[in-house]
Design a protein around this motif. Sequence first.
Motif, mmCIF file in Angstrom:
data_model
loop_
_atom_site.group_PDB
_atom_site.id
_atom_site.type_symbol
_atom_site.label_atom_id
_atom_site.label_comp_id
_atom_site.label_asym_id
_atom_site.label_seq_id
_atom_site.Cartn_x
_atom_site.Cartn_y
_atom_site.Cartn_z
ATOM 1 N N VAL A 184 -3.567 3.359 -1.536
ATOM 2 C CA VAL A 184 -4.004 2.468 -2.611
ATOM 3 C C VAL A 184 -3.088 1.236 -2.613
ATOM 4 C CG1 VAL A 184 -5.029 4.228 -4.091
ATOM 5 C CG2 VAL A 184 -2.584 3.772 -4.256
ATOM 6 N N SER A 237 -1.929 7.607 -1.787
ATOM 7 C CA SER A 237 -2.474 8.015 -3.081
ATOM 8 C C SER A 237 -2.126 9.471 -3.353
ATOM 9 C CB SER A 237 -3.995 7.840 -3.081
ATOM 10 O OG SER A 237 -4.593 8.789 -2.212
ATOM 11 N N ILE A 289 -5.053 8.537 2.696
ATOM 12 C CA ILE A 289 -5.731 7.528 1.880
ATOM 13 C C ILE A 289 -4.675 6.755 1.103
ATOM 14 C CG2 ILE A 289 -7.351 7.110 0.007
ATOM 15 C CD1 ILE A 289 -8.830 9.616 0.811
ATOM 16 N N GLN A 324 0.838 -1.206 0.000
ATOM 17 C CA GLN A 324 0.000 0.000 0.000
ATOM 18 C C GLN A 324 0.869 1.251 0.000
ATOM 19 O OE1 GLN A 324 -2.325 -1.320 3.495
ATOM 20 N NE2 GLN A 324 -4.151 -1.054 2.217
ATOM 21 N N LYS A 365 -7.010 0.196 -1.342
ATOM 22 C CA LYS A 365 -7.659 0.451 -0.058
ATOM 23 C C LYS A 365 -7.521 -0.755 0.872
ATOM 24 C CE LYS A 365 -12.033 2.068 1.892
ATOM 25 N NZ LYS A 365 -13.418 2.482 1.583
ATOM 26 N N ASN A 366 -7.641 -1.955 0.310
ATOM 27 C CA ASN A 366 -7.446 -3.191 1.067
ATOM 28 C C ASN A 366 -6.207 -3.876 0.515
ATOM 29 O OD1 ASN A 366 -7.575 -5.567 2.505
ATOM 30 N ND2 ASN A 366 -9.487 -6.297 1.577
#
Length: 602
Positions: free
Chosen positions: A327, A319, A325, A316, A329-330
């Motif tokens: 990317v 973003s 936040i 991850q 998300k999971n």
Amino acid sequence: MQLIRRIEINYLRSLYTAVLVNPGDMNVVFGRNDSGKSNLLRALNLFFNEEVDPGQEFEFDLDFSDIRRDAAKAAKGRQFIAIRIDFNVPPNYRASLGDTISIKRQWNIYGERTDTLPRGLSKGSRIQLTRFLNQIDFSYIPAIKDLQVFGDLIERMYGAAAQSSGFESATDTFVEAIRAQTSGLSAGLSKLFGSTTKLAAPTDMGLLFRSLDFAHGEDGHSLLRQKGDGVKARHLPELLRYINEHESGKKFFIWGFEEPENSLDLGAADAEAERFAEVAARSDTQVFITSHSPAFYLASSDRTKADIRRVFVSKQQVSDGARDIVVPKNAISVIDTLDDAESRMKEASLLQLPYLIRQWGNLKKDRDAIEAQAEQLKRKLEQLRSPTLFVEGRFDKELFDAAFVRAGLPRSAVNVRILGGTPSTTPELLPRLLSAGAIHPEAKVLFLFDNDRAGRTAHKNICGKAPPAKIHEVSSGLGAWVLPQSPENADFCKKYSILPEHLFFTSEFLYPAKMAVELCADIIGPRGIEESRSEIHEIYHKHLSQAVSAPLRAAVPGTIDWFFSRGVPNNFKERFADAAANTLPQSQIDQIANAAWDFLSS
């Protein structure tokens, strides 16, 4: 076992947010290096054992997500690590805990833990929940499987073994043997200090056991110091399985294994993957594995049908939009299909792994097909070593297979094989034998033919003479026989002066004549009876005089003469054979089977 039904991880190392829903009995986790695969196992270790890496205390500053740290500082937000696990509650706890239960554990910057439990739990339910959690053992095996890992497990093995009866006395015997060998030292020390001094077992015997080793192979080589890493690694699941089965107080086992394929060739990795699948299919064990191996992606267990899930962990990143936040998300995505795996791995620039998975999958299919053929050939060879009875057709095989079972013989004792008709000449016999599976020089063989023109000709071609009433031994271990005529059929032949060389006698005449006639008439029905009215068997039509054949053609349907002169029509033979095997007496068939077995087993 699917004890864990959902895992949610927040802010642990590289995992900003990771959710795994409906994990299976065995869960294989893929991803690039440094993507966070191992952090999924570390999260489970933190939840169950209060440590992230095996044997190391939890340190919030080291284990907190860098992305979340930066976001929290910018927004003055809270800093914490949270792990929530939803469980499928075992049957014996459902009365107090329900079918499922969720537990969230959260650690603050001081390393303090807070548990969030479902609302409304009574005091008794909380006690049951604590008891349930205490019965769960999570074992974490890291990627580097050094002597420390083996030492920890061997020490646990001692703890498990020490709980069995007789172990304490065996330990005492061991210590006494050492004392006997050092009695001079003990005597000298006792004299020096004026009090009894002798060697004693350590207070913690587990420390002594940590140095134990495994003698491997016929040469007794040290497993831990002389064998390769691959051989050592394959001992770990078996060692852990032993511990799970013998430790008291634990009933549910969750394994976290990092890269069990390390140091294994692809074939060994494939075998190891199947072994893990077998363990995961147990009712008390759930397995989580990180891997880079196509063997573990394709892991399966045909014997156990374990539910195997495959997931991919993506690294991850922040973003471009907002600082807090990330990317994706999971971090976790399911890749149970190879197309999903290919798509996800392509995004992570792991193009070679899907290719290897496909290639290895194809090779496994080819290998499995070859192994299946080899196993089939092996079974055929084993059958050929058994005494063999060759019969003419499928109905004959079914008839005598059942007779040997009624005689109390195991199915492997006699190999009943089908010639697929009667070879009329000697050159025809070899192809028929090859088609039926040939013969083995060590196995006795008996050919049993119908007592008709073709059967008697085949018998004569093998034996060189007309068939006698009993089994004719052609050579050592080889015999030939035609179906012995029943007394009722012999009376029929005598009545109509039918010579032995014109006899037509097959297995359908081996039942009591009156009962067989009634069954035949019932099966072929009025139309079949009418069609058979003027027809008699071909051999009787050709070789009997008009004076003899005319009464047979005129035989009243449903009589013994009508039945013996015609037999069962070809299009009704299967129905007759099935019905006769289930409803008519089998004594004449059993007599023939017993005589055949006497010859084959002598």
